[in-house]
Design an enzyme around this catalytic site. Structure first.
Site, mmCIF file in Angstrom:
data_model
loop_
_atom_site.group_PDB
_atom_site.id
_atom_site.type_symbol
_atom_site.label_atom_id
_atom_site.label_comp_id
_atom_site.label_asym_id
_atom_site.label_seq_id
_atom_site.Cartn_x
_atom_site.Cartn_y
_atom_site.Cartn_z
ATOM 1 N N TYR A 197 -16.506 20.857 15.463
ATOM 2 C CA TYR A 197 -17.635 20.641 14.545
ATOM 3 C C TYR A 197 -18.512 19.475 14.993
ATOM 4 C CZ TYR A 197 -15.156 23.495 11.045
ATOM 5 O OH TYR A 197 -14.519 24.500 10.371
ATOM 6 N N MET A 218 -9.397 21.021 9.709
ATOM 7 C CA MET A 218 -8.459 21.048 8.589
ATOM 8 C C MET A 218 -7.008 21.260 9.048
ATOM 9 S SD MET A 218 -8.515 23.471 5.214
ATOM 10 C CE MET A 218 -10.133 22.969 4.655
ATOM 11 N N LYS A 259 8.751 3.609 -2.144
ATOM 12 C CA LYS A 259 7.621 4.271 -2.810
ATOM 13 C C LYS A 259 6.937 5.248 -1.842
ATOM 14 C CE LYS A 259 4.503 0.483 -1.552
ATOM 15 N NZ LYS A 259 3.944 -0.802 -2.004
ATOM 16 N N ARG A 315 -4.447 -7.702 -9.261
ATOM 17 C CA ARG A 315 -4.071 -6.306 -9.496
ATOM 18 C C ARG A 315 -3.103 -6.253 -10.674
ATOM 19 N NH1 ARG A 315 -1.265 -2.796 -4.645
ATOM 20 N NH2 ARG A 315 0.540 -3.980 -5.326
HETATM 21 C C1 LIG Z 1 4.388 -1.913 -1.260
HETATM 22 C C2 LIG Z 1 4.940 -3.104 -1.916
HETATM 23 C C3 LIG Z 1 5.860 -3.920 -1.255
HETATM 24 C C4 LIG Z 1 6.230 -3.742 0.206
HETATM 25 O O1 LIG Z 1 5.196 -4.198 1.034
HETATM 26 P P1 LIG Z 1 5.338 -4.127 2.642
HETATM 27 O O2 LIG Z 1 4.119 -4.764 3.152
HETATM 28 O O3 LIG Z 1 5.398 -2.668 2.984
HETATM 29 O O4 LIG Z 1 6.586 -4.830 2.992
HETATM 30 C C5 LIG Z 1 6.433 -4.963 -1.972
HETATM 31 N N1 LIG Z 1 6.094 -5.187 -3.264
HETATM 32 C C6 LIG Z 1 5.189 -4.428 -3.930
HETATM 33 C C7 LIG Z 1 4.859 -4.736 -5.336
HETATM 34 C C8 LIG Z 1 4.567 -3.371 -3.275
HETATM 35 O O5 LIG Z 1 3.667 -2.637 -3.920
#
Ligand SMILES: *Cc1c(COP(=O)(O)O)cnc(C)c1O
Length: 477
Positions: free
Chosen positions: A327, A391, A87, A189
């Protein structure tokens, strides 16, 4: 011209490493101590010409990390499969390259949160013959369910509307939707709560009986698996596991026994073999980092960080003592010193909270900015972000005169790479996370795509066919 590199595994002293690195630095176009071929050299120079910073991803490190995770998993149960989490553009390492490295390392599943990324993997040419792909975040109203189903993408489902949408799409395209049911075992969640699960089960039974759904898996996510030393947290994880098993029982009782149960992230892959089930879902470990520095260093887990971030210095100039920098005047020089521009800023994903301030500045407090390794005539020197991150750029106080140090405009400096940490002058993403008061995940996932992302050791770990799936200009070796 060179990519700075240093070996993190070398047991040699800081001094001898410095010498080695100085030599590496002065030689021409050496990546991970290996010369580039003509095309690699051309690609590297082209990337540098158009952008003064580079993300270098080591495909060998990614592949070996996955092999390590697969071995860790198979040690307990040879049947258990590994899903490489790719992801967020492969945690900033590049979606397709990360996916290919995961497969080369023995993963048989790939997973994304956003379903658009799951589709991109299929569109890039990673077919169902090579990997199951799971996308676990979709909005029931807008997601392209039919396209997902026809592309053989497994769907993570955690709402009533999503079950309806999957059934409807399956009917439309005359293909069963493969579902993984998300359950909330305590994270708060995604997923069905225990209270709403009966209703979910009856919808799932209905869809299954109508020949529309294939209930493949059941999964949940752990909230505190990265703190195995904390008893309170271990208890929470135990409760999540108990809850998960109750969900399994409830599915089994109505004839929907999940074939594939999955719960373990990186932390649990290493610390909780009892919950590997049929599939584990490591993300951060694949990219070479531990889930939490409190659990140990990457090396403690046999992992190697795959990403390095380097930049070429812009203007260098000498300022008198008591001169403000950037800044807000949060950093004031304590003596005459040279200041160099590092051409990366918050628009590139450099965390503004990694700004550096000192007692003399307007905040009257010391905050160590993000670390940068600068090669000088006296060996490598650790500088830190001095003043606020802007930036497109930030500044570093060289704590000396550039002419003495022989630091010049165009010199390559390193923000992070695999290494032993800032105190050895080998800054890592963990050091940046500490400075920015965040976690290492944020440091690499937030880097913007305008920074060229270049791959080393791609030719070593990928097949000819897989190499063709990458942007050819991004391959260094
Ligand atoms: C991001 C994620 C993982 C991986 O988690 P890590 O801590 O990076 O190993 C596994 N399962 C779900 C549902 C996630 O969102």
């Amino acid at each position: 011209m060179s990519v700075i590199s240093f070996s993190s595994s070398s047991p040699s002293s800081v001094e001898s490493q410095s010498l080695l690195s100085t030599q590496t630095y002065r030689s021409t176009a050496i990546v991970a101590n290996e010369p580039l071929d003509k095309q690699g050299q051309f690609n590297y120079e082209a990337a540098r010409r158009y952008f003064p910073a580079q993300i270098i991803v080591d495909m060998r490190a990614l592949t070996q990390n996955m092999k390590r995770l697969v071995a860790e998993t198979k040690k307990y149960n040879p049947q258990t499969q590994v899903l490489g989490v790719v992801k967020a553009d492969g945690y900033g390492h590049g979606l397709i390259a990360s996916a290919l490295a995961a497969l080369a390392g023995g993963a048989t599943w790939l997973g994304t949160a956003k379903v658009s990324e799951a589709l991109l993997l299929r569109q890039a040419g990673i077919g169902p013959d090579r990997a199951h792909i799971l996308g676990w975040m979709s909005s029931a109203l807008d997601a392209p369910y039919e396209e997902l189903i026809l592309n053989n993408i497994d769907l993570g489902i955690g709402s009533f509307d999503a079950i309806h949408a999957a059934c409807q799409a399956a009917q439309q395209c005359h293909t069963k939707a493969r579902l993984h049911i998300a359950v909330d075992t305590g994270f708060g969640r995604n997923g069905f709560t225990p209270a709403e699960f009966d209703q979910a089960l009856s919808l799932l039974q209905d869809g299954t009986q109508r020949g529309l759904l294939d209930i493949v898996g059941l999964y949940s996510h752990l909230a505190v698996a990265d703190a195995p030393q904390n008893q309170e947290f271990v208890q929470c994880t135990d409760q999540q596991i108990e809850s998960f098993n109750q969900f399994v029982d409830r599915m089994t009782a109505v004839g929907l026994k999940p074939q594939i149960r999955h719960l373990a992230n990186t932390a649990a892959t290493f610390s909780r073999p009892d919950i590997h089930f049929e599939l584990v879902r490591p993300g951060n470990g694949f990219y070479g980092y531990e889930a939490d520095p409190a659990m140990g260093t990457p090396a403690d887990f046999g992992l190697v960080p795959a990403m390095s971030l380097q930049a070429q210095l812009g203007t260098i100039k000498t300022l008198p003592a008591h001169h403000a920098i950037s800044y807000g005047r949060t950093y004031i020089t304590d003596q005459e010193t040279s200041i160099a521009i590092v051409p990366l800023g918050y628009a590139d994903g450099i965390q503004r909270s990694a700004s550096g301030s000192n007692e003399l500045g307007s905040l009257h407090c010391d905050h160590q900015g993000g670390p940068v390794r600068v090669m000088t005539a006296q060996g490598p020197r650790l500088c830190t972000v001095s003043g606020r991150v802007c930036m497109d750029q930030f500044l570093i106080d060289l704590h000396g005169l550039a002419s003495n140090l022989q630091v010049k405009e165009g010199d390559t400096v390193q923000l992070f790479a695999p290494g032993r940490g800032a105190k050895y002058c080998e800054p890592t993403a963990d050091d940046w996370a500490e400075s920015a008061d965040t976690i290492n995940y944020v440091i690499y996932t937030c880097l913007r795509n305008r920074i060229p992302r270049l791959y080393v050791h791609a030719k070593e770990v990928l097949s000819e066919n897989d190499l063709q799936l990458l942007d050819q200009r991004s391959i260094l070796s």
